[in-house]
Design a protein around this motif. Structure first.
Motif, short mmCIF file in Angstrom:
data_model
loop_
_atom_site.label_atom_id
_atom_site.label_comp_id
_atom_site.label_asym_id
_atom_site.label_seq_id
_atom_site.Cartn_x
_atom_site.Cartn_y
_atom_site.Cartn_z
N TRP A 123 13.43 16.68 -30.47
CA TRP A 123 13.61 15.49 -31.28
C TRP A 123 13.69 14.22 -30.43
N LEU A 124 14.13 14.36 -29.17
CA LEU A 124 14.20 13.17 -28.32
C LEU A 124 12.80 12.71 -27.94
N ALA A 125 11.92 13.68 -27.67
CA ALA A 125 10.55 13.33 -27.26
C ALA A 125 9.71 12.84 -28.43
N PHE A 126 10.03 13.33 -29.64
CA PHE A 126 9.12 13.10 -30.77
C PHE A 126 8.86 11.63 -31.10
N PRO A 127 9.89 10.78 -31.27
CA PRO A 127 9.58 9.38 -31.60
C PRO A 127 8.74 8.70 -30.52
N PHE A 128 9.03 9.02 -29.26
CA PHE A 128 8.28 8.39 -28.16
C PHE A 128 6.85 8.90 -28.14
N LEU A 129 6.67 10.20 -28.40
CA LEU A 129 5.34 10.79 -28.41
C LEU A 129 4.49 10.17 -29.51
N LEU A 130 5.09 10.04 -30.66
CA LEU A 130 4.38 9.46 -31.80
C LEU A 130 4.01 8.00 -31.55
N THR A 131 4.95 7.28 -30.96
CA THR A 131 4.69 5.86 -30.63
C THR A 131 3.52 5.76 -29.67
N GLU A 132 3.56 6.58 -28.62
CA GLU A 132 2.50 6.52 -27.60
C GLU A 132 1.15 6.87 -28.21
N THR A 175 25.85 0.30 -24.31
CA THR A 175 27.08 0.31 -25.12
C THR A 175 27.69 1.70 -25.17
N LEU A 176 26.84 2.73 -24.94
CA LEU A 176 27.30 4.12 -24.99
C LEU A 176 27.96 4.45 -26.33
N THR A 177 27.48 3.80 -27.37
CA THR A 177 27.96 4.11 -28.72
C THR A 177 26.80 4.68 -29.51
N TYR A 178 27.12 5.34 -30.61
CA TYR A 178 26.07 5.91 -31.44
C TYR A 178 25.13 4.80 -31.95
N GLU A 179 25.74 3.72 -32.48
CA GLU A 179 24.92 2.65 -33.06
C GLU A 179 24.04 2.00 -32.00
N GLY A 180 24.62 1.76 -30.82
CA GLY A 180 23.86 1.10 -29.77
C GLY A 180 22.69 1.93 -29.30
N ILE A 181 22.94 3.22 -29.06
CA ILE A 181 21.86 4.07 -28.56
C ILE A 181 20.82 4.32 -29.65
N ALA A 182 21.28 4.51 -30.88
CA ALA A 182 20.33 4.67 -31.99
C ALA A 182 19.50 3.41 -32.15
N LEU A 223 11.14 -2.25 -44.37
CA LEU A 223 11.64 -1.95 -45.71
C LEU A 223 12.05 -0.48 -45.85
N VAL A 224 11.33 0.39 -45.14
CA VAL A 224 11.61 1.83 -45.26
C VAL A 224 11.81 2.41 -43.86
N PRO A 225 12.92 2.11 -43.21
CA PRO A 225 13.11 2.63 -41.85
C PRO A 225 13.68 4.04 -41.84
N ALA A 226 13.99 4.58 -43.03
CA ALA A 226 14.71 5.86 -43.09
C ALA A 226 14.03 7.00 -42.34
N PRO A 227 12.70 7.21 -42.49
CA PRO A 227 12.11 8.36 -41.79
C PRO A 227 12.27 8.27 -40.27
N VAL A 228 11.95 7.10 -39.71
CA VAL A 228 12.07 6.95 -38.25
C VAL A 228 13.53 7.07 -37.84
N VAL A 264 15.30 9.60 -35.10
CA VAL A 264 16.15 9.09 -34.01
C VAL A 264 17.54 9.72 -34.09
N ASN A 265 18.00 9.89 -35.32
CA ASN A 265 19.32 10.52 -35.53
C ASN A 265 19.34 11.94 -34.97
N GLN A 266 18.24 12.65 -35.22
CA GLN A 266 18.13 14.01 -34.69
C GLN A 266 18.09 13.98 -33.17
N ALA A 267 17.39 12.98 -32.63
CA ALA A 267 17.27 12.86 -31.18
C ALA A 267 18.65 12.63 -30.56
N LEU A 268 19.46 11.83 -31.23
CA LEU A 268 20.78 11.54 -30.68
C LEU A 268 21.67 12.77 -30.72
#
Lengths: 489, 205
Positions: free
Chosen positions: A81-90, A322-329, A468-473, A477-481
């Protein structure tokens, strides 16, 4: 080998095979080179998406090969899950850059090599995110540099392109060497070059932990172009051909953030990372503000957007620090959304330069009448980078700033907001100067190729849709964290 | 009379609703309204009485002036109270309405006009000026930072590092070109250094 593993292989293998074919065919594939590269990029993107069902089932597609068993060095690919958003972006950025290149790049006998190098650049980025062993990670990491350097040296603009390519290579390679030393220390401590062995716990003295973390953070900050190790970026972005600039700014810079997430944050615990929080946040704020000030001071339109990347990477480093959930997400989300918006801005700038033949902002003006679609898309990009809702970057910036306010360092969190203020300033100044006001009488506008306009419009729409619809991404990211924060934290 | 009747009605109503108000206050646990104390009554009652008295007097004057024809009013030249009261009313009018009220309104108007001017000066002169100067400072600061930090500072360090590396390379090149025996001399020198290093390192191990 199951279906997910096949998709894993094709994500990486298709652009690699296409690069080899183009190199072998060379002059015989001039007209087909762009189409082949586009098809490969499309297939790679589809393969990356095809990994999603496996990840959602809880599987982690992996492919491992023992390479030097005596030294515990293996070649491992893994899509978590950590690699997935970056892979998709690339993969997405590569496809859009290749399509843009259809209109931008003039075909000649070297075109197959041009597209082959684009594919190798994409392989380098995809391999970096999918590598599960240090050896393979470093090979792909350097492949990114070599391919992009060659593209700048040969196809870059201006007489200084070779000097710029050399500067880019030396600077980025110094950062890579720091990363290599860090990897070697971890390899020595883990006894294996596999990331899984690393994440299961390492026995390192506090001095070594500090040394490794500093090496990784500084090394990856060179790739992210954080002040003061950002000097390679403005020249490289300004000189590189536009498809390469798009891939550099939108995708490659994010690999530095991926490195910080994959190495110090995933390997070490929160207690071990806490001493680095404030330095990272301060470095992020300085980069934010400095990059924005430089964007205000520049007059070359490409360099304005290039310095904007320095500023935006500052936000990401601040969020990670920040080493916080919100910051890293927020930082991880920002990598994805920044890719959309930065690619959009550079495409818009590319359209302006291509249509007018000018790069100096003082020679431009009043272009919205002659280029309404370009104006609309670039204005969307500028508003997005300024963090205006409901465009995508507002969501990630919100999370980053929320992360900042969750730390005990309220002063730093407030300071980080000033970067946002300066971002609004240069973004609106840029679009106002280029698209509004009086048009210079001798400024003519040429017709643009559809292949350059179409991806620009698509990205403008995506910037709005993702806002408007950031939920899927956000779910990815939530899974990656959970991979990072659920481990040692 | 009507005012007195009205006041009496209100008072009676208030007295009748008193028990109801106390019941509601108990049920809702809200403190009951403070009943007028002797102090407030003594301060407010004279004013109320004066107002009622003035109302009655003015009403009576009006009533008499409407009913009585002018000639009869003229015949009443001997009744000085009416003229006196009218003169009092005129005086009160000139004092209260003209002098106090209208002057107050004029003063308020002057204050508003002057305040608007002050606000305009603060907004355009001070605030806008501050904003313009801040923006100019940011732009000038960006230019200075670009020149001083980016080009002369950081790029300057890079240029000096590159110049030093190139100068070192040229110096080494000068040492290594020339006569063959001079170049060959480097071979035993390098070997001697390597052996020395191994001996020292071996000794430490």
């Amino acid at each position: 080998m199951n279906a997910a593993t096949v998709w894993l292989l094709t994500t990486l293998g298709t652009p690699l095979a296409t690069a080899l074919i183009l190199v072998l065919l060379r002059g015989r594939a001039v007209r087909a080179a762009g189409w082949l590269a586009g098809a490969a990029a499309m297939f790679s993107l589809v393969s990356a998406f095809a990994l999603l069902p496996a990840l959602q089932r809880g599987d982690v597609p992996t492919l491992a090969l023992d390479w030097v068993p005596a030294a515990n060095i293996g070649l491992e690919l893994r899509a978590d899950w950590l690699a997935f958003p970056f892979l998709l972006t690339e993969a997405s950025v590569t496809l859009l850059a290749v399509v843009y290149a259809w209109g931008y790049h003039h075909l000649d006998e070297r075109s197959p090599i041009f597209y082959a190098l684009l594919m190798l650049f994409a392989v380098g980025m995809a391999g970096t995110t999918m590598a599960n062993s240090m050896f393979l990670f470093y090979v792909f990491w350097e492949l990114m540099l070599v391919a992009s350097c060659a593209l700048i040296a040969v196809w870059g603009e201006g007489s200084q392109r070779r000097a710029v390519a050399l500067k880019y290579f030396i600077f980025t390679h110094l950062g890579s060497l720091m990363v290599l030393v860090g990897l070697l220390i971890l390899y020595d401590a883990a006894g294996s070059d596999s990331f899984s062995a690393m994440q299961s716990g390492l026995e390192l003295t506090p001095t070594l932990v500090t040394t490794v973390t500093v090496l990784f953070i500084v090394g990856f900050c060179v790739k992210m172009a954080i002040f003061p190790v950002h000097l390679w970026l403005p020249d490289a972005h300004a000189v590189a051909p536009m498809p390469v600039t798009i891939m550099l700014a939108a995708a490659m810079l994010g690999m530095g953030a991926y490195g910080v997430l994959r190495f110090p944050l995933s390997v070490f615990s929160m207690e071990q990372m806490t001493p680095f929080a404030v330095p990272m946040m301060v470095a992020g704020i300085v980069s934010e503000i400095y990059g924005a000030l430089m964007a205000l001071a520049e007059r070359d339109v490409k360099r304005i957007i290039a310095y904007s990347s320095v500023s935006q990477m500052g936000y990401i480093l601040f969020g990670l620090g920040t080493l916080t959930y919100e910051g890293i997400a927020g930082a991880t989300l920002h990598v994805v959304f920044h890719a959309i918006v930065k690619a959009l801005l550079f495409m818009g700038v590319g359209l302006i330069i291509h249509a007018t033949g000018r790069r100096h902002i003082t020679e431009l003006g009043g272009l919205r009448g002659a280029m309404p679609l370009t104006a609309f898309c670039t204005i969307v990009g500028a508003l997005a980078i300024a963090g205006v809702p409901p465009l995508c970057i507002f969501d990630s910036e919100w999370m980053i700033f929320a992360g900042g306010f969750h730390t005990p360092h309220l002063g730093l969190a407030i300071l980080s907001l000033f970067g946002s203020l300066l971002t609004v300033a240069y973004a609106l100044w840029f679009v106002g100067r280029v698209f509004f006001g009086p048009r210079p009488p001798e400024l003519s506008v040429e017709r643009l190729h559809w292949a350059m306009v179409a991806p620009t419009v698509l990205l403008a729409g995506l910037a709005l849709v993702e806002g408007l619809v950031p939920a899927p991404v956000f779910a990815w990211v939530n899974q990656a964290l959970a991979t990072i924060l659920g481990g040692n934290w | 009379m009507a005012t007195g009747l009205l006041s009496g009605t209100i008072l009676a109503g208030g007295l009748a609703f008193g028990p109801l108000v106390r019941f509601v206050a108990n049920v809702t646990h809200t403190p009951p309204l403070a009943t007028p104390t002797l102090q407030t009554l003594t301060t407010s009652l004279p004013a109320l009485l004066v107002a009622v008295a003035l109302t009655i007097v003015l009403h009576q004057l009006r009533h008499w002036s409407i009913l009585a024809p002018i000639s009869q009013r003229a015949d009443r030249g001997a009744w000085d109270s009416e003229k006196g009261l009218a003169r009092v009313a005129e005086t009160l009018h000139s004092v209260i309405e003209v002098t106090i009220l209208e002057q107050t309104i004029a003063w308020i108007k002057r204050a508003v006009t002057h305040s608007a001017r002050i606000v305009w000066i603060v907004e355009h002169g001070v605030l806008e000026g501050m904003i313009d100067r801040s923006v100019q400072a940011v732009i000038d600061g960006a230019g200075i930072a670009h020149r001083a930090i980016e080009q002369e500072g950081l790029e300057g360090i890079l240029r000096r590092a590159v110049s030093a590396a190139l100068a070192l390379g040229r110096r080494l090149q000068q040492w290594h070109t020339g006569q063959l025996r001079r170049n060959l001399l480097w071979v035993p020198v390098a070997l001697a250094l390597a052996i020395l290093t191994l001996v020292i390192a071996g000794g430490n191990l």
